[in-house]
Design a protein around this motif. Structure first.
Motif, PDB file in Angstrom:
ATOM      1  N   ILE A 149       0.811  -1.209   0.000  1.00  0.00           N
ATOM      2  CA  ILE A 149       0.000   0.000   0.000  1.00  0.00           C
ATOM      3  C   ILE A 149       0.849   1.265   0.000  1.00  0.00           C
ATOM      4  O   ILE A 149       0.642   2.175  -0.804  1.00  0.00           O
ATOM      5  N   ARG A 150       1.812   1.350   0.902  1.00  0.00           N
ATOM      6  CA  ARG A 150       2.576   2.587   1.042  1.00  0.00           C
ATOM      7  C   ARG A 150       3.328   2.977  -0.223  1.00  0.00           C
ATOM      8  O   ARG A 150       3.260   4.141  -0.650  1.00  0.00           O
ATOM      9  N   PRO A 151       4.073   2.071  -0.843  1.00  0.00           N
ATOM     10  CA  PRO A 151       4.784   2.475  -2.065  1.00  0.00           C
ATOM     11  C   PRO A 151       3.854   2.969  -3.168  1.00  0.00           C
ATOM     12  O   PRO A 151       4.178   3.938  -3.867  1.00  0.00           O
ATOM     13  N   VAL A 152       2.697   2.311  -3.331  1.00  0.00           N
ATOM     14  CA  VAL A 152       1.758   2.740  -4.373  1.00  0.00           C
ATOM     15  C   VAL A 152       1.211   4.127  -4.040  1.00  0.00           C
ATOM     16  O   VAL A 152       1.097   4.998  -4.914  1.00  0.00           O
ATOM     17  N   MET A 153       0.872   4.363  -2.778  1.00  0.00           N
ATOM     18  CA  MET A 153       0.345   5.664  -2.375  1.00  0.00           C
ATOM     19  C   MET A 153       1.372   6.773  -2.583  1.00  0.00           C
ATOM     20  O   MET A 153       1.061   7.836  -3.129  1.00  0.00           O
ATOM     21  N   VAL A 154       2.600   6.542  -2.141  1.00  0.00           N
ATOM     22  CA  VAL A 154       3.639   7.572  -2.275  1.00  0.00           C
ATOM     23  C   VAL A 154       3.936   7.859  -3.744  1.00  0.00           C
ATOM     24  O   VAL A 154       4.086   9.014  -4.152  1.00  0.00           O
ATOM     25  N   ALA A 155       4.005   6.803  -4.559  1.00  0.00           N
ATOM     26  CA  ALA A 155       4.253   6.992  -5.992  1.00  0.00           C
ATOM     27  C   ALA A 155       3.118   7.786  -6.634  1.00  0.00           C
ATOM     28  O   ALA A 155       3.354   8.691  -7.451  1.00  0.00           O
ATOM     29  N   GLY A 156       1.875   7.466  -6.277  1.00  0.00           N
ATOM     30  CA  GLY A 156       0.738   8.160  -6.861  1.00  0.00           C
ATOM     31  C   GLY A 156       0.690   9.624  -6.464  1.00  0.00           C
ATOM     32  O   GLY A 156       0.510  10.506  -7.318  1.00  0.00           O
ATOM     33  N   LEU A 157       0.857   9.900  -5.188  1.00  0.00           N
ATOM     34  CA  LEU A 157       0.799  11.282  -4.724  1.00  0.00           C
ATOM     35  C   LEU A 157       1.969  12.103  -5.269  1.00  0.00           C
ATOM     36  O   LEU A 157       1.815  13.276  -5.621  1.00  0.00           O
ATOM     37  N   GLY A 158       3.140  11.481  -5.345  1.00  0.00           N
ATOM     38  CA  GLY A 158       4.291  12.173  -5.918  1.00  0.00           C
ATOM     39  C   GLY A 158       4.085  12.499  -7.391  1.00  0.00           C
ATOM     40  O   GLY A 158       4.438  13.583  -7.864  1.00  0.00           O
ATOM     41  N   ALA A 173       1.155  12.893  -8.908  1.00  0.00           N
ATOM     42  CA  ALA A 173       0.139  13.950  -9.013  1.00  0.00           C
ATOM     43  C   ALA A 173       0.756  15.318  -8.755  1.00  0.00           C
ATOM     44  O   ALA A 173       0.488  16.286  -9.490  1.00  0.00           O
ATOM     45  N   ALA A 174       1.568  15.425  -7.712  1.00  0.00           N
ATOM     46  CA  ALA A 174       2.206  16.700  -7.384  1.00  0.00           C
ATOM     47  C   ALA A 174       3.148  17.160  -8.498  1.00  0.00           C
ATOM     48  O   ALA A 174       3.161  18.334  -8.874  1.00  0.00           O
ATOM     49  N   LEU A 175       3.926  16.235  -9.040  1.00  0.00           N
ATOM     50  CA  LEU A 175       4.857  16.578 -10.117  1.00  0.00           C
ATOM     51  C   LEU A 175       4.108  17.108 -11.336  1.00  0.00           C
ATOM     52  O   LEU A 175       4.484  18.139 -11.917  1.00  0.00           O
ATOM     53  N   GLY A 176       3.056  16.400 -11.735  1.00  0.00           N
ATOM     54  CA  GLY A 176       2.284  16.834 -12.903  1.00  0.00           C
ATOM     55  C   GLY A 176       1.686  18.213 -12.719  1.00  0.00           C
ATOM     56  O   GLY A 176       1.741  19.059 -13.628  1.00  0.00           O
ATOM     57  N   LEU A 177       1.128  18.488 -11.535  1.00  0.00           N
ATOM     58  CA  LEU A 177       0.509  19.786 -11.290  1.00  0.00           C
ATOM     59  C   LEU A 177       1.547  20.903 -11.259  1.00  0.00           C
ATOM     60  O   LEU A 177       1.284  22.029 -11.712  1.00  0.00           O
ATOM     61  N   LEU A 186       1.514  15.512 -21.763  1.00  0.00           N
ATOM     62  CA  LEU A 186       2.411  14.807 -20.844  1.00  0.00           C
ATOM     63  C   LEU A 186       2.219  15.282 -19.409  1.00  0.00           C
ATOM     64  O   LEU A 186       2.089  14.476 -18.481  1.00  0.00           O
ATOM     65  N   HIS A 187       2.195  16.585 -19.209  1.00  0.00           N
ATOM     66  CA  HIS A 187       2.076  17.122 -17.852  1.00  0.00           C
ATOM     67  C   HIS A 187       0.754  16.739 -17.199  1.00  0.00           C
ATOM     68  O   HIS A 187       0.715  16.325 -16.035  1.00  0.00           O
ATOM     69  N   LEU A 188      -0.343  16.854 -17.942  1.00  0.00           N
ATOM     70  CA  LEU A 188      -1.651  16.502 -17.390  1.00  0.00           C
ATOM     71  C   LEU A 188      -1.777  15.000 -17.150  1.00  0.00           C
ATOM     72  O   LEU A 188      -2.389  14.566 -16.169  1.00  0.00           O
ATOM     73  N   ALA A 189      -1.207  14.199 -18.038  1.00  0.00           N
ATOM     74  CA  ALA A 189      -1.285  12.748 -17.877  1.00  0.00           C
ATOM     75  C   ALA A 189      -0.511  12.285 -16.650  1.00  0.00           C
ATOM     76  O   ALA A 189      -0.937  11.354 -15.949  1.00  0.00           O
ATOM     77  N   VAL A 190       0.630  12.911 -16.376  1.00  0.00           N
ATOM     78  CA  VAL A 190       1.404  12.556 -15.183  1.00  0.00           C
ATOM     79  C   VAL A 190       0.579  12.808 -13.921  1.00  0.00           C
ATOM     80  O   VAL A 190       0.546  11.980 -12.999  1.00  0.00           O
ATOM     81  N   ALA A 191      -0.113  13.944 -13.876  1.00  0.00           N
ATOM     82  CA  ALA A 191      -0.961  14.250 -12.722  1.00  0.00           C
ATOM     83  C   ALA A 191      -2.115  13.253 -12.613  1.00  0.00           C
ATOM     84  O   ALA A 191      -2.402  12.723 -11.529  1.00  0.00           O
ATOM     85  N   GLY A 192      -2.791  12.973 -13.726  1.00  0.00           N
ATOM     86  CA  GLY A 192      -3.914  12.037 -13.700  1.00  0.00           C
ATOM     87  C   GLY A 192      -3.501  10.637 -13.304  1.00  0.00           C
ATOM     88  O   GLY A 192      -4.212   9.958 -12.559  1.00  0.00           O
ATOM     89  N   LEU A 193      -2.362  10.187 -13.807  1.00  0.00           N
ATOM     90  CA  LEU A 193      -1.877   8.862 -13.446  1.00  0.00           C
ATOM     91  C   LEU A 193      -1.669   8.764 -11.943  1.00  0.00           C
ATOM     92  O   LEU A 193      -2.003   7.754 -11.309  1.00  0.00           O
ATOM     93  N   VAL A 198      -0.900  25.231  -5.221  1.00  0.00           N
ATOM     94  CA  VAL A 198      -1.600  24.830  -3.988  1.00  0.00           C
ATOM     95  C   VAL A 198      -2.086  23.390  -4.106  1.00  0.00           C
ATOM     96  O   VAL A 198      -1.989  22.595  -3.158  1.00  0.00           O
ATOM     97  N   ALA A 199      -2.627  23.033  -5.274  1.00  0.00           N
ATOM     98  CA  ALA A 199      -3.091  21.656  -5.490  1.00  0.00           C
ATOM     99  C   ALA A 199      -1.935  20.674  -5.372  1.00  0.00           C
ATOM    100  O   ALA A 199      -2.083  19.589  -4.787  1.00  0.00           O
ATOM    101  N   ALA A 200      -0.775  21.013  -5.920  1.00  0.00           N
ATOM    102  CA  ALA A 200       0.398  20.142  -5.811  1.00  0.00           C
ATOM    103  C   ALA A 200       0.831  19.988  -4.359  1.00  0.00           C
ATOM    104  O   ALA A 200       1.192  18.888  -3.912  1.00  0.00           O
ATOM    105  N   ALA A 201       0.774  21.081  -3.587  1.00  0.00           N
ATOM    106  CA  ALA A 201       1.143  21.009  -2.173  1.00  0.00           C
ATOM    107  C   ALA A 201       0.201  20.081  -1.407  1.00  0.00           C
ATOM    108  O   ALA A 201       0.636  19.321  -0.527  1.00  0.00           O
TER     109      ALA A 201
END
Length: 501
Positions: A330-339, A341-345, A362-369, A467-470
């Motif tokens: 769970i933790r690795p998937v959560m951290v990867a996903g949140l990271g 999303a923040a990078l894309g935004l 590319l930028h929007l897809a990274v956030a959505g993924l 703010v959304a990335a934060a």
């Protein structure tokens, strides 16, 4: 049990509830694209964004306040029957939205619509869990959650396409035949009420009141501008009612919310992460099309297609997250996903006015993924934390956490955004023609003013996205408290704690 003789193959059951999640999920995001047209039709200017935001906030309020109670009603009286009643309420609400002539009418109708629509996802998840054995829950939950995300994903494009062909009212009229088909299909699903279970109506009333007051407090812009004590009073009363609710639930024979849930650290952490995900997601979903349709001068359909680049990646991320969950935990998937999303935004917050592909996609897809990756761990953690007779209730609580986050994010966006925009514009004055000034000089002054106005708007939208990335980055903190380092299904430590073992 009633309806026990009516059975369908699990794939057809999943298809029906997936359709329901899809149809009602459209209305969570369709207004994002329709908002500029709605604002124009209802004569709301960009400087009144705080008023227009109630079109979205009203849906979130109804969705949030009623969902846990509806989830418990479904656990007691049967999933299919409660689902059908909710669809009737949804159709009444969507019809009232379609004929609305004022902002006040629309806001009230959106609340009714949300009360009905809010039932589909938690009840659908509960039906999915009943249709397949526990070892296949990942597949069942993935289908329903994927359908809901697909609805959210296509909502902006769906709304934009309808506006291009007709007007925004048809967005809501088309819900009626879709809901009718689903209502009829539900007659073929088994309805199995739990005759030994009871609904805690006192607890339900306290929970609805607490959620409504807290949601209203979070939705008021003065919570962030400190210009009024009203949101703090409402929030304080709401939290006090929540405290009373906890006392009542401890004494209730069959409580609406099992106190054991609040002793499960992983369950609370999942809801905390979900709340912050909701904050980040709603800011991004409102900002991207609004930025496209205003300062960048794009059509509603173009703004919807931009947003589709992000929302289209969410179901893909959800599937990938479900596949990775049992492998890496769970933790690795959560951290990867949140990271992600923040990078894309953050990448989107660096756009200029002439941004183009491939950077745009590319930028929007990274956030959505990234937003998609976190869906499976959060929902799996919630449903494995409870006993079977609280399945729909638990699913509703997780969705409520997301809705509260979206309400909070939207209020922050409208309050801080309007104030910040006014600050950026404080030094600008509209260039009125002066005596003796040539037409060329007047045109040059107007062009300079428009350029400064556009720059102020672009700066505002960039700050929204930062703010959304934060918010996504802060969500990593509760995510680290979710479960163990290995994915476990059906026998998680969260479930054991929830059951008092």
């Amino acid at each position: 049990m009633t309806g026990a003789s009516r059975t369908l193959p699990p794939p057809l059951i999943l298809a029906v509830v997936g359709l329901g999640a899809f149809v009602t999920a459209l209305d969570q995001t369709v207004v994002v694209t329709a908002l500029p047209s709605l604002m124009l039709d209802l004569k709301i200017s960009l400087t009144q964004l705080d008023q227009a935001s109630w079109i979205i906030t009203a849906y979130l309020l109804g969705y949030t306040a009623a969902m846990p109670v509806i989830g418990r009603l479904a656990d007691v009286y049967g999933y299919a029957k409660v689902y059908q009643v909710a669809l009737v309420v949804f159709v009444i609400g969507t019809s009232l939205v379609a004929v609305s002539q004022s902002l006040e009418w629309m806001v009230a109708a959106r609340v009714i619509q949300a009360v009905g629509g809010g039932a589909t996802v938690p009840i659908g998840l509960a039906i999915a869990g009943s249709a397949l054995p526990r070892k296949q829950w990942g597949l069942a939950l993935g289908i329903v959650a994927g359908a809901a995300e697909a609805g959210s994903m296509l909502g902006p494009a769906y709304g934009g396409a309808i506006i291009e062909l007709s007007n925004w009212r048809w967005i809501f009229w088309l819900n009626v035949p879709q809901s009718a088909v689903l209502f009829l299909a539900l007659f073929w699903l088994p309805n199995q009420p739990n005759r030994e279970a009871r609904v805690d109506y006192l607890g339900s009333a306290l929970l609805v009141a607490a959620l409504l007051l807290v949601s209203l407090a979070l939705s008021r812009g003065s919570l962030f501008t400190l210009s009024s004590p009203v949101p703090f009073v409402m929030g304080g009363v709401g939290l006090a009612l929540a405290g009373v609710l906890l006392v009542v639930e401890r004494r209730a024979q069959q409580p609406l919310l099992s106190p054991a849930l609040f002793r499960a650290k992983a369950f609370l952490a999942a809801n905390g992460a979900q709340l912050l995900v909701g904050v980040s997601l709603i800011i991004a979903m409102v900002t991207v099309p609004l930025m496209a349709n205003t300062i960048m001068g794009k059509t509603p359909l173009t703004g919807a297609m931009w947003l589709l680049r992000m929302t289209g990646a969410i179901p893909v991320g959800a599937v990938i997250g479900g596949l990775l969950l049992g492998r890496v935990g769970i933790r690795p998937v959560m951290v990867a996903g949140l990271g992600s999303a923040a990078l894309g935004l953050l990448l989107v917050s660096g756009w200029d006015l002439d941004v183009r592909d491939p950077q745009l996609t590319l930028h929007l897809a990274v956030a959505g993924l990234g937003f998609g990756l976190v869906i499976s761990p959060i929902m799996t953690q919630a449903l494995t934390a409870v006993s079977d007779d609280y399945r729909a209730t638990a699913a509703s609580l997780v969705v409520v956490a997301r809705m509260l986050g979206m309400t909070l994010g939207l209020a922050a966006l409208s309050a801080w955004g309007v104030e910040h925009f006014q600050t950026l514009m404080s030094g600008l004055e509209f260039p009125l023609p002066e005596p003796g000034e040539s037409a060329e000089e007047a045109q040059a002054h107007l062009a300079e003013y428009n350029a400064e106005l556009t720059a102020a708007g672009l700066s505002l939208f960039h700050n929204f996205l930062r703010v959304a990335a934060a918010g996504a980055l802060v969500a990593i903190l509760p995510a680290l408290a979710m479960g163990s380092s290995r994915g476990r299904y059906g026998k998680s430590d969260c479930r054991a704690k929830a059951l008092g073992r």
